[in-house]
Design an enzyme around this catalytic site. Sequence first.
Site, mmCIF file in Angstrom:
data_model
loop_
_atom_site.group_PDB
_atom_site.id
_atom_site.type_symbol
_atom_site.label_atom_id
_atom_site.label_comp_id
_atom_site.label_asym_id
_atom_site.label_seq_id
_atom_site.Cartn_x
_atom_site.Cartn_y
_atom_site.Cartn_z
ATOM 1 N N LYS A 1 -9.233 4.245 20.898
ATOM 2 C CA LYS A 1 -9.357 5.121 19.715
ATOM 3 C C LYS A 1 -10.526 4.974 18.912
ATOM 4 O O LYS A 1 -11.116 5.748 18.299
ATOM 5 C CB LYS A 1 -8.063 4.592 18.862
ATOM 6 C CG LYS A 1 -7.868 5.835 17.939
ATOM 7 C CD LYS A 1 -6.518 5.511 17.146
ATOM 8 C CE LYS A 1 -6.480 6.496 15.806
ATOM 9 N NZ LYS A 1 -5.877 6.000 14.901
ATOM 10 N N GLU B 1 -14.445 3.743 6.734
ATOM 11 C CA GLU B 1 -14.134 2.553 7.390
ATOM 12 C C GLU B 1 -15.293 2.401 8.533
ATOM 13 O O GLU B 1 -14.996 1.695 9.315
ATOM 14 C CB GLU B 1 -12.738 2.694 8.038
ATOM 15 C CG GLU B 1 -11.791 2.855 7.066
ATOM 16 C CD GLU B 1 -10.257 2.837 7.613
ATOM 17 O OE1 GLU B 1 -9.376 2.012 7.121
ATOM 18 O OE2 GLU B 1 -10.004 3.838 8.219
ATOM 19 N N ASN C 1 -6.904 1.061 11.138
ATOM 20 C CA ASN C 1 -7.467 1.871 12.109
ATOM 21 C C ASN C 1 -9.049 0.978 12.654
ATOM 22 O O ASN C 1 -9.263 0.181 11.541
ATOM 23 C CB ASN C 1 -8.091 3.475 11.565
ATOM 24 C CG ASN C 1 -8.416 4.008 12.639
ATOM 25 O OD1 ASN C 1 -8.356 4.025 13.812
ATOM 26 N ND2 ASN C 1 -8.795 5.381 12.321
ATOM 27 N N LEU D 1 -0.045 6.583 4.692
ATOM 28 C CA LEU D 1 0.794 6.001 6.080
ATOM 29 C C LEU D 1 1.756 4.901 5.228
ATOM 30 O O LEU D 1 2.861 4.997 5.789
ATOM 31 C CB LEU D 1 -0.255 5.103 6.955
ATOM 32 C CG LEU D 1 -0.879 5.768 8.046
ATOM 33 C CD1 LEU D 1 -1.202 5.080 9.111
ATOM 34 C CD2 LEU D 1 0.135 7.006 8.707
ATOM 35 N N GLY E 1 0.821 -1.199 -0.051
ATOM 36 C CA GLY E 1 0.005 0.143 -0.216
ATOM 37 C C GLY E 1 1.013 1.106 -0.122
ATOM 38 O O GLY E 1 1.421 1.648 1.037
HETATM 39 P P1 NAP Z 1 -4.771 5.355 1.565
HETATM 40 O O1 NAP Z 1 -3.980 6.684 1.606
HETATM 41 O O2 NAP Z 1 -5.929 5.319 1.281
HETATM 42 O O3 NAP Z 1 -3.689 4.367 1.232
HETATM 43 C C1 NAP Z 1 -4.165 2.860 1.300
HETATM 44 C C2 NAP Z 1 -3.180 2.433 0.215
HETATM 45 O O4 NAP Z 1 -3.575 0.921 -0.148
HETATM 46 C C3 NAP Z 1 -3.710 2.770 -1.321
HETATM 47 O O5 NAP Z 1 -2.226 3.196 -1.972
HETATM 48 C C4 NAP Z 1 -4.153 1.683 -2.069
HETATM 49 O O6 NAP Z 1 -3.799 1.550 -3.351
HETATM 50 C C5 NAP Z 1 -3.564 0.533 -1.495
HETATM 51 N N1 NAP Z 1 -4.097 -0.933 -1.363
HETATM 52 C C6 NAP Z 1 -5.237 -1.319 -1.178
HETATM 53 N N2 NAP Z 1 -5.252 -2.466 -1.642
HETATM 54 C C7 NAP Z 1 -4.225 -2.930 -2.009
HETATM 55 C C8 NAP Z 1 -3.858 -4.264 -2.468
HETATM 56 N N3 NAP Z 1 -4.428 -5.450 -2.643
HETATM 57 N N4 NAP Z 1 -2.296 -4.287 -3.131
HETATM 58 C C9 NAP Z 1 -1.482 -3.086 -2.982
HETATM 59 N N5 NAP Z 1 -1.967 -1.932 -2.461
HETATM 60 C C10 NAP Z 1 -3.297 -1.824 -1.912
HETATM 61 O O7 NAP Z 1 -4.964 5.013 3.286
HETATM 62 P P2 NAP Z 1 -4.135 5.671 4.687
HETATM 63 O O8 NAP Z 1 -4.617 6.927 5.053
HETATM 64 O O9 NAP Z 1 -2.745 5.179 4.544
HETATM 65 O O10 NAP Z 1 -4.733 4.557 5.796
HETATM 66 C C11 NAP Z 1 -4.452 3.371 6.057
HETATM 67 C C12 NAP Z 1 -4.883 2.940 7.313
HETATM 68 O O11 NAP Z 1 -4.219 3.781 8.303
HETATM 69 C C13 NAP Z 1 -6.489 3.284 7.495
HETATM 70 O O12 NAP Z 1 -7.047 2.265 8.242
HETATM 71 C C14 NAP Z 1 -6.381 4.419 8.175
HETATM 72 O O13 NAP Z 1 -7.608 4.582 8.966
HETATM 73 C C15 NAP Z 1 -4.931 4.307 9.253
HETATM 74 N N6 NAP Z 1 -4.575 5.680 9.464
HETATM 75 C C16 NAP Z 1 -4.423 6.645 8.409
HETATM 76 C C17 NAP Z 1 -3.786 7.744 9.003
HETATM 77 C C18 NAP Z 1 -3.402 8.982 8.096
HETATM 78 O O14 NAP Z 1 -3.069 10.037 8.548
HETATM 79 N N7 NAP Z 1 -3.514 8.851 6.686
HETATM 80 C C19 NAP Z 1 -3.605 8.177 10.352
HETATM 81 C C20 NAP Z 1 -3.834 6.969 11.441
HETATM 82 C C21 NAP Z 1 -4.463 5.854 10.817
HETATM 83 P P3 NAP Z 1 -4.279 2.493 -4.553
HETATM 84 O O15 NAP Z 1 -3.648 3.563 -4.466
HETATM 85 O O16 NAP Z 1 -3.733 1.546 -5.906
HETATM 86 O O17 NAP Z 1 -5.774 2.487 -4.235
#
Ligand code: NAP
Length: 305
Positions: A184, A264, A105, A13, A9
């Site tokens: 959380k 989510e 999360n 994050l 991914g």
């Molecule tokens: P995000 O920016 O949407 O990134 C998720 C990534 O996973 C995307 O790049 C997506 O690819 C990839 N993905 C999904 N399925 C896949 C697969 N089968 N193979 C390869 N890649 C795949 O999400 P995020 O914000 O980083 O969040 C991730 C988790 O962390 C969530 O549960 C969120 O609640 C938690 N979190 C996030 C933050 C924050 O600040 N962002 C803070 C705390 C917690 P594509 O680009 O190709 O769609």
Amino acid sequence: MSTTWHVLGAGSLGTLWATRLARAGLPVRLILRDPARLRAYQAAGGLTLVEQGQSSLLAIPGETSTSSAPIQRLLLACKAYDAEAAVASIAPRLEPGAELILLQNGLGSQDAVAARVPQARCIAASSTEGAFRDGDWRVVFAGHGYTWLGDSGHPTPPIWLDELAASGIPHEWSTQILTRLWRKLALNCAINPLTVLHDCRNGGLQQHHCEVATLCAELSELLQCCGQPAAAENLQQEVERVILATAANYSSMHQDVSNGRRTEISYLLGYACEAAARHRLQLPHLQQLQQRLVNQLQQRGLPSA
Ligand code: NAP
């Protein structure tokens, strides 16, 4: 020779972790969704981390899940609703004794992942770091924070915590990771859905004090019933503190909904309502909140599960 950090991914994050690990000289490989995403990534030349206005490009090698190299250590950095399928796609590559770090999360996805890969050690994480994408393969480090890591079945810390320290990733090993995840989740359930329903910033919830207080009382009852009394302690006080401290921010759920992205919900409010039903606990305000949120998502054509 250090063990390779496979990062599945390249979102917010995943990029935040991959770039800091690579910058510290550790071996990192990114696992991308499919050959088209891999080609797009290779054309960009790497991942860019934007920190205090400075951009740094790190040419981290990429691959897809079908690559044949074995995986010893995997950072799972997708959304909770993608976690199980993503892990299934790399399961045949996991070496005996492989370790997975789950950044999702909420609750529910961790158990689903662990059931898919019983041969691996699954370490759950709860993070207060904040990052967002301002373009493909570019992530802005928006909020410094902390990541707690833990394995509820196995209290011994893994050997790679030193590598996180060397990479400047603030973290702590927690023997109470489930309590952290529940706490959380409860904070999220008390704040995020209401910001969507009232279409406001977190600070706007100061106008809905009674609604927040009622939800906190029901969530505390749920936490007690689920064997998480420590997660229930002073919940309302902390919710009010978070509302004040983040008054100017839009919650992650509000941002998802206003950008037409899937939320989510199933791993947050949905998980809480299911846990209440399992314990035959009547929590009318929480259940009504879920119904109102589901209706709102459906009206906008977004998935409600
Ligand atoms: P995000 O920016 O949407 O990134 C998720 C990534 O996973 C995307 O790049 C997506 O690819 C990839 N993905 C999904 N399925 C896949 C697969 N089968 N193979 C390869 N890649 C795949 O999400 P995020 O914000 O980083 O969040 C991730 C988790 O962390 C969530 O549960 C969120 O609640 C938690 N979190 C996030 C933050 C924050 O600040 N962002 C803070 C705390 C917690 P594509 O680009 O190709 O769609």
